[in-house]
Design an enzyme around this catalytic site. Sequence first.
Site, PDB file in Angstrom:
ATOM      1  N   HIS A   1      66.467  36.004  52.967  1.00  0.00           N
ATOM      2  CA  HIS A   1      65.750  36.669  54.019  1.00  0.00           C
ATOM      3  C   HIS A   1      65.842  35.941  55.335  1.00  0.00           C
ATOM      4  O   HIS A   1      65.129  35.236  56.037  1.00  0.00           O
ATOM      5  CB  HIS A   1      64.154  36.708  53.700  1.00  0.00           C
ATOM      6  CG  HIS A   1      63.738  35.457  52.883  1.00  0.00           C
ATOM      7  ND1 HIS A   1      63.686  34.038  53.440  1.00  0.00           N
ATOM      8  CD2 HIS A   1      62.953  35.389  51.848  1.00  0.00           C
ATOM      9  CE1 HIS A   1      63.177  33.422  52.599  1.00  0.00           C
ATOM     10  NE2 HIS A   1      62.466  34.000  51.749  1.00  0.00           N
TER      11      HIS A   1
ATOM     12  N   HIS B   1      65.162  29.606  49.756  1.00  0.00           N
ATOM     13  CA  HIS B   1      64.020  29.781  50.873  1.00  0.00           C
ATOM     14  C   HIS B   1      64.217  28.613  51.835  1.00  0.00           C
ATOM     15  O   HIS B   1      64.027  27.636  51.645  1.00  0.00           O
ATOM     16  CB  HIS B   1      62.706  29.437  50.208  1.00  0.00           C
ATOM     17  CG  HIS B   1      61.665  30.117  51.555  1.00  0.00           C
ATOM     18  ND1 HIS B   1      61.105  31.088  51.388  1.00  0.00           N
ATOM     19  CD2 HIS B   1      61.368  29.164  52.557  1.00  0.00           C
ATOM     20  CE1 HIS B   1      60.177  31.046  52.522  1.00  0.00           C
ATOM     21  NE2 HIS B   1      60.337  30.054  53.362  1.00  0.00           N
TER      22      HIS B   1
ATOM     23  N   LYS C   1      66.230  29.266  42.042  1.00  0.00           N
ATOM     24  CA  LYS C   1      65.545  29.590  43.355  1.00  0.00           C
ATOM     25  C   LYS C   1      64.978  28.061  43.958  1.00  0.00           C
ATOM     26  O   LYS C   1      64.354  27.429  43.193  1.00  0.00           O
ATOM     27  CB  LYS C   1      64.579  30.619  43.245  1.00  0.00           C
ATOM     28  CG  LYS C   1      63.469  30.580  44.677  1.00  0.00           C
ATOM     29  CD  LYS C   1      64.208  31.319  45.789  1.00  0.00           C
ATOM     30  CE  LYS C   1      63.781  31.476  47.052  1.00  0.00           C
ATOM     31  NZ  LYS C   1      63.288  32.713  47.469  1.00  0.00           N
TER      32      LYS C   1
ATOM     33  N   HIS D   1      66.214  40.530  46.364  1.00  0.00           N
ATOM     34  CA  HIS D   1      64.906  39.847  46.710  1.00  0.00           C
ATOM     35  C   HIS D   1      63.563  40.457  46.612  1.00  0.00           C
ATOM     36  O   HIS D   1      63.279  41.141  47.464  1.00  0.00           O
ATOM     37  CB  HIS D   1      65.123  38.766  48.008  1.00  0.00           C
ATOM     38  CG  HIS D   1      63.948  37.786  48.228  1.00  0.00           C
ATOM     39  ND1 HIS D   1      64.214  36.668  48.460  1.00  0.00           N
ATOM     40  CD2 HIS D   1      62.747  37.945  47.960  1.00  0.00           C
ATOM     41  CE1 HIS D   1      63.392  35.740  48.539  1.00  0.00           C
ATOM     42  NE2 HIS D   1      62.214  36.625  48.483  1.00  0.00           N
TER      43      HIS D   1
ATOM     44  N   ASP E   1      62.343  41.381  49.873  1.00  0.00           N
ATOM     45  CA  ASP E   1      61.352  40.132  50.132  1.00  0.00           C
ATOM     46  C   ASP E   1      60.093  41.224  50.059  1.00  0.00           C
ATOM     47  O   ASP E   1      58.909  40.263  50.626  1.00  0.00           O
ATOM     48  CB  ASP E   1      61.470  39.295  51.274  1.00  0.00           C
ATOM     49  CG  ASP E   1      60.508  38.097  51.146  1.00  0.00           C
ATOM     50  OD1 ASP E   1      60.053  37.847  50.038  1.00  0.00           O
ATOM     51  OD2 ASP E   1      60.094  37.242  52.150  1.00  0.00           O
TER      52      ASP E   1
ATOM     53  N   HIS F   1      59.353  40.244  44.990  1.00  0.00           N
ATOM     54  CA  HIS F   1      58.315  39.737  44.342  1.00  0.00           C
ATOM     55  C   HIS F   1      57.517  40.636  43.693  1.00  0.00           C
ATOM     56  O   HIS F   1      57.100  41.615  44.286  1.00  0.00           O
ATOM     57  CB  HIS F   1      57.147  39.122  45.163  1.00  0.00           C
ATOM     58  CG  HIS F   1      57.996  37.857  45.993  1.00  0.00           C
ATOM     59  ND1 HIS F   1      58.002  36.684  45.568  1.00  0.00           N
ATOM     60  CD2 HIS F   1      58.493  37.815  47.032  1.00  0.00           C
ATOM     61  CE1 HIS F   1      58.623  36.022  46.539  1.00  0.00           C
ATOM     62  NE2 HIS F   1      59.108  36.668  47.415  1.00  0.00           N
TER      63      HIS F   1
HETATM   64  C1  NCD Z   1      56.278  35.499  49.446  1.00  0.00           C
HETATM   65  C2  NCD Z   1      55.087  35.863  48.612  1.00  0.00           C
HETATM   66  O1  NCD Z   1      54.283  36.310  49.020  1.00  0.00           O
HETATM   67  O2  NCD Z   1      55.637  35.339  47.306  1.00  0.00           O
HETATM   68  N1  NCD Z   1      55.847  35.644  50.921  1.00  0.00           N
HETATM   69  C3  NCD Z   1      56.602  35.877  51.956  1.00  0.00           C
HETATM   70  O3  NCD Z   1      55.797  35.816  53.098  1.00  0.00           O
HETATM   71  N2  NCD Z   1      57.670  36.195  51.837  1.00  0.00           N
HETATM   72  C4  NCD Z   1      57.078  33.993  49.236  1.00  0.00           C
HETATM   73  C5  NCD Z   1      58.172  33.895  49.887  1.00  0.00           C
HETATM   74  O4  NCD Z   1      59.408  34.752  49.667  1.00  0.00           O
HETATM   75  O5  NCD Z   1      58.397  33.147  50.892  1.00  0.00           O
HETATM   76 ZN    ZN Z   2      60.265  36.135  49.006  1.00  0.00          ZN
END
Ligand code: NCD
Ligand code: ZN
Length: 345
Positions: A176, A138, A101, A13, A249, A15
């Site tokens: 998460h 999520h 997702k 996971h 995450d 970003h």
């Molecule tokens: C994530 C993001 O910034 O893209 N933020 C987070 O707090 N984890 C989005 C997400 O996964 O909820």
């Molecule tokens: Zn995330």
Amino acid sequence: MTSITITRPDDWHLHLRDGKQLRSVLPHTARQFARAIIMPNLKPPIVTTEMALAYRAQILAALPETLYGSFNPLMTLYLTENTSPSEIIRAKESKAIQGIKLYPAGATTNSDAGVTDITKCYTTLETMEQNNLPLLVHGEVTDTNIDIFDREKVFIDRILAPLTQRFPNLRIVFEHITTRDAVMFVKETSKSIAATITAHHLLLNRNAIFQGGIRPHYYCLPILKREIHRQALLNAATSGNPKFFLGTDSAPHAQTNKENACGCAGIFTAHAAIELYATAFEQAGALDKLEAFASFYGADFYQLPRNSSHITLKKEHWIVPEKFGFANEKLIPLYAGENLTWKMT
Ligand code: NCD
Ligand code: ZN
């Protein structure tokens, strides 16, 4: 123990953002992990196979030469109420897309296009079930009447439990997870459901957000919870149960967007991801359980081969940099300026 060697891990996971931001953060992940599940919450979100393939090409092109060929981004699509069954078939046939997702609309960063009414997605979910394409969730309700610390538990009761009953063969990754309730639910529900756990939810409880003042760099979604929940997550992660595996995450936001009257949710951990997990596992006296959690169970659940190369972590004190570059801005990593005791060589 002063050194451990484990199979190269994967991040289930992550970003990565896009453009210059992508180029800033990608090397942190690609240095440690062989593969990562790439979240689709860009602006605009990645909703078609075509967009996902273009995003994948962008990621590969952003890899520094030294890491070229050693990192494989596994793509996802962002589920909307308009995602068609034929898009699911295209995604599956592409072989580049490993999951779809589900963001409840408004739950987190860039989730406005998410799902308001899950029943509108039933035909699409059925196609995913038939085509063995996992749903990544999520797991928080967005109802502002529900206390922010209870949103995961309420999501399980209202959405997730009914979903697992209606689609018993749909493989689901509850992403998460942050509560004892989620741990119990995943353990007790069928083998179709698994969960990722972040390093920050293993290391921190909600007090971190308010230590001597308000600390925006500890704000993420789902929000950090009470100590009893952290303990439950640590027990799950170190239990050897293959339903629980690594997903950082890591969610980078520019310093200016974090240190703000309305700061963004997200904690950046990619700079030291495996070291942070090693720290948590060591604290639990379970370093011997790290390899399977980080490198085996996720691949097994996604029905992908385990990695064959290895990494080594050494017991060594080092100080996390105060900040990193992030496109034209700065990025504050977890534990900026603090000491860590494991270092990947
Ligand atoms: C994530 C993001 O910034 O893209 N933020 C987070 O707090 N984890 C989005 C997400 O996964 O909820
Ligand atoms: Zn995330």
